[in-house]
Write a protein that holds these residues in place. Sequence first.
Motif, PDB file in Angstrom:
ATOM      1  N   LYS A 147     -80.476 -56.710   1.687  1.00  0.00           N
ATOM      2  CA  LYS A 147     -79.706 -57.884   1.276  1.00  0.00           C
ATOM      3  C   LYS A 147     -80.437 -58.636   0.164  1.00  0.00           C
ATOM      4  O   LYS A 147     -79.835 -59.038  -0.826  1.00  0.00           O
ATOM      5  CB  LYS A 147     -79.460 -58.796   2.473  1.00  0.00           C
ATOM      6  N   TYR A 148     -81.752 -58.780   0.305  1.00  0.00           N
ATOM      7  CA  TYR A 148     -82.552 -59.448  -0.727  1.00  0.00           C
ATOM      8  C   TYR A 148     -82.665 -58.571  -1.974  1.00  0.00           C
ATOM      9  O   TYR A 148     -82.544 -59.060  -3.098  1.00  0.00           O
ATOM     10  CB  TYR A 148     -83.944 -59.774  -0.180  1.00  0.00           C
ATOM     11  N   SER A 186     -79.432 -58.730  -4.060  1.00  0.00           N
ATOM     12  CA  SER A 186     -78.784 -60.039  -4.096  1.00  0.00           C
ATOM     13  C   SER A 186     -78.386 -60.482  -5.502  1.00  0.00           C
ATOM     14  O   SER A 186     -77.549 -61.363  -5.658  1.00  0.00           O
ATOM     15  CB  SER A 186     -79.686 -61.092  -3.457  1.00  0.00           C
ATOM     16  N   SER A 187     -78.971 -59.898  -6.538  1.00  0.00           N
ATOM     17  CA  SER A 187     -78.605 -60.218  -7.916  1.00  0.00           C
ATOM     18  C   SER A 187     -78.732 -58.951  -8.757  1.00  0.00           C
ATOM     19  O   SER A 187     -79.296 -57.951  -8.310  1.00  0.00           O
ATOM     20  CB  SER A 187     -79.510 -61.318  -8.482  1.00  0.00           C
ATOM     21  N   VAL A 188     -78.228 -59.033  -9.959  1.00  0.00           N
ATOM     22  CA  VAL A 188     -78.310 -57.880 -10.856  1.00  0.00           C
ATOM     23  C   VAL A 188     -79.770 -57.590 -11.194  1.00  0.00           C
ATOM     24  O   VAL A 188     -80.204 -56.433 -11.217  1.00  0.00           O
ATOM     25  CB  VAL A 188     -77.482 -58.132 -12.143  1.00  0.00           C
ATOM     26  N   MET A 189     -80.560 -58.626 -11.447  1.00  0.00           N
ATOM     27  CA  MET A 189     -81.974 -58.434 -11.779  1.00  0.00           C
ATOM     28  C   MET A 189     -82.722 -57.794 -10.611  1.00  0.00           C
ATOM     29  O   MET A 189     -83.505 -56.865 -10.802  1.00  0.00           O
ATOM     30  CB  MET A 189     -82.607 -59.781 -12.150  1.00  0.00           C
ATOM     31  N   ARG A 190     -82.498 -58.273  -9.411  1.00  0.00           N
ATOM     32  CA  ARG A 190     -83.166 -57.699  -8.240  1.00  0.00           C
ATOM     33  C   ARG A 190     -82.688 -56.263  -7.995  1.00  0.00           C
ATOM     34  O   ARG A 190     -83.461 -55.412  -7.594  1.00  0.00           O
ATOM     35  CB  ARG A 190     -82.911 -58.556  -7.011  1.00  0.00           C
ATOM     36  N   SER A 191     -81.426 -55.994  -8.257  1.00  0.00           N
ATOM     37  CA  SER A 191     -80.900 -54.631  -8.110  1.00  0.00           C
ATOM     38  C   SER A 191     -81.565 -53.688  -9.098  1.00  0.00           C
ATOM     39  O   SER A 191     -81.942 -52.569  -8.750  1.00  0.00           O
ATOM     40  CB  SER A 191     -79.397 -54.602  -8.318  1.00  0.00           C
TER      41      SER A 191
END
Length: 97
Positions: free
Chosen positions: A7-8, A11-16
């Motif tokens: 989930k973390y 959670s965002s495009v950058m984190r993905s």
Amino acid sequence: PDCADCKYAFSSVMRSNLTLFKTVLAGDSWGLIAEPVVLAHPWTMLIFAGVLISLTFGILNLIVAAVVDAAVDQRQRDVQNIADDMDAEAETDLKRL
């Protein structure tokens, strides 16, 4: 998914993007992230497999390019050495005559 970090991690495009980089390129925690995501959403296997295959062929291409470049350089040196040897032999032959 059965993953505490998923989930973390997504959670965002950058984190993905960071997760994809860590998972595929560095091989960091491949099973911890990719497996639960693929089990929950099987279509994501196309993304993981596509990136993995692209990177594998890309790195293989870089290695082959380095080997071929070294071989071309060596061949050029060999051709120059053969030409120099032939010139030296021709001069020796002319002196003998």
